[in-house]
Design an enzyme around this catalytic site. Structure first.
Site, PDB file in Angstrom:
ATOM      1  N   GLU A  38      42.539  19.228  14.693  1.00  0.00           N
ATOM      2  CA  GLU A  38      41.967  19.973  16.192  1.00  0.00           C
ATOM      3  C   GLU A  38      43.374  19.665  17.100  1.00  0.00           C
ATOM      4  O   GLU A  38      43.448  20.162  17.999  1.00  0.00           O
ATOM      5  CB  GLU A  38      40.923  19.926  16.893  1.00  0.00           C
ATOM      6  CG  GLU A  38      39.504  20.644  16.294  1.00  0.00           C
ATOM      7  CD  GLU A  38      39.198  19.302  14.822  1.00  0.00           C
ATOM      8  OE1 GLU A  38      38.971  20.527  14.203  1.00  0.00           O
ATOM      9  OE2 GLU A  38      39.681  18.759  14.807  1.00  0.00           O
ATOM     10  N   ASN A  85      54.627  12.343  15.994  1.00  0.00           N
ATOM     11  CA  ASN A  85      53.028  11.932  15.114  1.00  0.00           C
ATOM     12  C   ASN A  85      52.997  10.908  14.588  1.00  0.00           C
ATOM     13  O   ASN A  85      53.962  10.157  14.085  1.00  0.00           O
ATOM     14  CB  ASN A  85      53.924  13.211  13.730  1.00  0.00           C
ATOM     15  CG  ASN A  85      52.765  13.318  12.839  1.00  0.00           C
ATOM     16  OD1 ASN A  85      51.914  13.082  13.057  1.00  0.00           O
ATOM     17  ND2 ASN A  85      53.319  14.168  11.808  1.00  0.00           N
ATOM     18  N   HIS A  89      40.494  17.349  -0.045  1.00  0.00           N
ATOM     19  CA  HIS A  89      40.817  17.322   2.019  1.00  0.00           C
ATOM     20  C   HIS A  89      41.947  16.393   3.199  1.00  0.00           C
ATOM     21  O   HIS A  89      42.382  16.838   3.216  1.00  0.00           O
ATOM     22  CB  HIS A  89      39.186  17.197   2.335  1.00  0.00           C
ATOM     23  CG  HIS A  89      38.779  17.262   4.438  1.00  0.00           C
ATOM     24  ND1 HIS A  89      38.440  19.024   4.205  1.00  0.00           N
ATOM     25  CD2 HIS A  89      39.110  16.565   4.794  1.00  0.00           C
ATOM     26  CE1 HIS A  89      38.873  18.861   6.030  1.00  0.00           C
ATOM     27  NE2 HIS A  89      38.320  17.695   6.280  1.00  0.00           N
ATOM     28  N   THR A 113      38.337  13.995  -2.475  1.00  0.00           N
ATOM     29  CA  THR A 113      38.971  15.098  -2.215  1.00  0.00           C
ATOM     30  C   THR A 113      40.332  15.104  -2.827  1.00  0.00           C
ATOM     31  O   THR A 113      41.151  15.004  -1.700  1.00  0.00           O
ATOM     32  CB  THR A 113      37.992  15.991  -1.999  1.00  0.00           C
ATOM     33  OG1 THR A 113      37.780  16.175  -0.204  1.00  0.00           O
ATOM     34  CG2 THR A 113      35.955  15.598  -1.855  1.00  0.00           C
ATOM     35  N   ALA A 154      42.112  15.304  13.917  1.00  0.00           N
ATOM     36  CA  ALA A 154      43.708  15.652  13.335  1.00  0.00           C
ATOM     37  C   ALA A 154      43.612  17.438  13.453  1.00  0.00           C
ATOM     38  O   ALA A 154      44.614  17.810  13.737  1.00  0.00           O
ATOM     39  CB  ALA A 154      44.117  14.664  12.264  1.00  0.00           C
ATOM     40  N   TRP A 206      37.947  11.246  15.573  1.00  0.00           N
ATOM     41  CA  TRP A 206      38.054  10.904  14.524  1.00  0.00           C
ATOM     42  C   TRP A 206      38.872   8.837  14.316  1.00  0.00           C
ATOM     43  O   TRP A 206      39.595   8.481  14.247  1.00  0.00           O
ATOM     44  CB  TRP A 206      38.075  11.480  12.848  1.00  0.00           C
ATOM     45  CG  TRP A 206      37.387  11.319  12.032  1.00  0.00           C
ATOM     46  CD1 TRP A 206      38.482  11.192  11.378  1.00  0.00           C
ATOM     47  CD2 TRP A 206      36.183  11.860  11.321  1.00  0.00           C
ATOM     48  NE1 TRP A 206      37.225  11.074   9.299  1.00  0.00           N
ATOM     49  CE2 TRP A 206      36.349  11.374  10.293  1.00  0.00           C
ATOM     50  CE3 TRP A 206      34.926  12.348  12.349  1.00  0.00           C
ATOM     51  CZ2 TRP A 206      34.977  11.333   9.103  1.00  0.00           C
ATOM     52  CZ3 TRP A 206      33.876  12.562  11.490  1.00  0.00           C
ATOM     53  CH2 TRP A 206      33.989  11.973   9.977  1.00  0.00           C
TER      54      TRP A 206
END
Length: 154
Positions: A59, A114, A89, A87, A57, A23
């Site tokens: 997964e 990270n 999300h 949103t 992200a 993504w």
């Protein structure tokens, strides 16, 4: 009192994995390239760098967990990009991804960097992928090199 810290030399024979989302490829591909370049520049053999691609992200933590538990890698770099939308999300994905990565690190003892960007705008991501704020993939690679070295010393 002893002073112990890691340096940027990879442990002998170490493998490092990069788990990256597909993504937002315009951003994530730059992060992956920065991480790979940095690992190789610090002496890691190109054959010792495994790149695993996942859909997004959300997964990333399960793939990182699988790799960490398998025990073949001295460290894992997580790379992705979550951009705020209209949103909630964004919060769910970014926060749970970060929590999952921390959980993997604590549960397995394998260093996990990270490098999943959580930004408000695409311009913010671009600034962190070879932009004004450097390349967060490079920074994540430096983190895992130092942590893998440190844990070997401990």
């Amino acid at each position: 009192m002893a002073h112990i810290e890691g340096d940027l030399r990879p442990p002998v024979g170490a493998r490092i994995a990069i788990v990256a989302s597909r993504w937002n490829p315009r951003i994530v591909d730059v992060l992956v390239d920065g991480a790979r370049r940095t690992l190789l520049a610090h002496g890691l053999d190109p054959e010792a760098v495994d790149v695993v691609r996942v859909p997004g992200a959300w997964e990333i933590p399960v793939a990182v967990s699988y790799l960490a538990e398998a025990g073949d890698h001295a460290a894992v770099i997580a790379l992705g990009c979550v951009v705020r939308g209209q949103t909630r999300h964004f919060e769910h994905v970014a926060d749970r991804c970060a929590e999952g990565l921390m959980r993997v690190m604590l549960d397995t003892g394998v260093p996990v960097a990270n490098g999943v960007l959580a930004v408000d705008r695409h311009a913010d991501a671009e600034a962190r992928a070879d932009g004004a704020h450097g390349n967060k993939g490079e920074e994540a690679a430096l983190v895992v090199l130092e942590m893998a070295n440190l844990l070997e010393k401990l």
